[in-house]
Design an enzyme around this catalytic site. Structure first.
Site, PDB file in Angstrom:
ATOM      1  N   GLU A 137       0.829  -1.216   0.000  1.00 59.28           N
ATOM      2  CA  GLU A 137       0.000   0.000   0.000  1.00 59.28           C
ATOM      3  C   GLU A 137       0.858   1.259   0.000  1.00 59.28           C
ATOM      4  O   GLU A 137       0.529   2.244  -0.666  1.00 59.28           O
ATOM      5  CB  GLU A 137      -0.926   0.015   1.228  1.00 59.28           C
ATOM      6  CG  GLU A 137      -1.985  -1.075   1.223  1.00 59.28           C
ATOM      7  CD  GLU A 137      -2.888  -1.023   0.006  1.00 59.28           C
ATOM      8  OE1 GLU A 137      -3.195   0.087  -0.457  1.00 59.28           O
ATOM      9  OE2 GLU A 137      -3.254  -2.100  -0.503  1.00 59.28           O
ATOM     10  N   ASP A 220       3.806  -3.917  -5.773  1.00 56.38           N
ATOM     11  CA  ASP A 220       4.400  -5.193  -5.367  1.00 56.38           C
ATOM     12  C   ASP A 220       5.924  -5.100  -5.397  1.00 56.38           C
ATOM     13  O   ASP A 220       6.604  -5.560  -4.481  1.00 56.38           O
ATOM     14  CB  ASP A 220       3.955  -6.321  -6.317  1.00 56.38           C
ATOM     15  CG  ASP A 220       2.550  -6.812  -6.005  1.00 56.38           C
ATOM     16  OD1 ASP A 220       2.031  -6.478  -4.923  1.00 56.38           O
ATOM     17  OD2 ASP A 220       1.971  -7.529  -6.846  1.00 56.38           O
TER      18      ASP A 220
END
Ligand SMILES: [Zn+2]
EC number: 3.4.24.84
Length: 278
Positions: A137, A220
């Site tokens: 996030e 990611d």
């Protein structure tokens, strides 16, 4: 823009309960992560989404120096809502002991998520995995993905107004839809936005999906660079399992319908990133 400010502050709390994350290992680790990245974390909440569904998630919001992170209680293996006690704790065969790692440290009792009607089933991620999810996030934050999305959204709204401005006085279009004598403005709006825009919307949403999947891969990779490759992978696997997501997707179908890349693609991509530190 106004709603983006108002919604999390005033509207979302009407429907769900937001509690500050209690002090503990998880809170400390999240604060450490935020500090190491200069993320201006102001508040950390847990939302009791488990009342509504078993889906788990985490998100952040807030502008400038006023960021908050919200964790769904279903994301957290060890979280029991205040005032709710666990009913059974002997039957935890769903998850082998080795899968828990440090999750129960310091606590004598076994805290299981229990639903009155369901059998006991342990869901959620352990501390390290939750931190890895937040690493992802924070990748979104680092690359300003939210800001980019807002700018694109505004651009798209502006474009809609522009197209409507160009077409609203074109009587032929509305006559073609059967409105010959009277062409009320509401009808004109309806025709332009539901018919003229439908192919444009298709293309726009297709492009947005491509972009948002790129963002997911970037986030990611950011988490991998934080040294969280393995924890993020195991967290994603658990979330997919908890959320009962279907792991296999045809590439054409997913390109058209999914804003997030399919799990297997993400795991595969994560294996390829060369982390700067691990
Ligand atoms: Zn993401």
């Amino acid at each position: 823009m106004v709603l983006l400010h108002i919604y999390p502050e005033f509207i979302a709390p009407l429907f769900d309960k937001y509690n500050p994350l209690p002090d503990g290992e998880l809170k400390t680790k999240i604060n450490e992560l935020a500090q190491s990245l200069d993320f201006p974390l102001q508040k950390l909440y847990v939302v009791e989404g488990s009342k509504r569904s078993a889906h788990s998630n985490a998100y952040m919001y807030g502008f400038h120096k006023n960021k908050r992170i919200v964790l769904f209680d279903t994301l957290l293996e060890d979280y029991t809502p205040v005032g709710r006690t666990d009913q059974t704790n002997s039957d935890s065969t769903e998850v082998p002991e080795s899968d828990r790692e440090e999750s129960n440290s310091g606590k004598g009792e076994d805290v299981n998520k229990t639903d009155k009607d369901c059998e006991t089933k342990k869901i959620g991620c352990n501390t390290e995995e939750v931190v890895a999810v937040l690493g992802h996030e924070l990748g979104h934050w680092k690359f300003s993905h939210m800001l980019k999305n807002i700018v694109i959204m505004q651009g798209s709204i502006l474009f809609s107004f522009f197209v409507f401005g160009q077409l609203m006085n074109n009587k032929q279009i509305f006559a073609a839809f059967g409105f010959i004598d009277q062409q009320p403005i509401l009808i004109r709006l309806y025709i332009v936005f539901s018919f003229i825009f439908s192919p444009i919307n298709e293309i726009e949403s297709f492009l947005m999906h491509i972009l948002s999947r790129r963002f997911e891969f970037q986030a990611d990779e950011f988490a991998v660079n934080l040294g969280k490759r393995e924890k993020l992978k195991s967290a994603l696997l658990k979330l997919f399992k908890d959320n009962l997501a279907f792991p296999v997707a045809d590439w054409m179908y997913s390109a058209r319908h999914y804003s997030h890349p399919p799990l297997l693609e993400r795991l595969r991509a994560m294996d390829q990133y060369k982390p700067k530190q691990e």
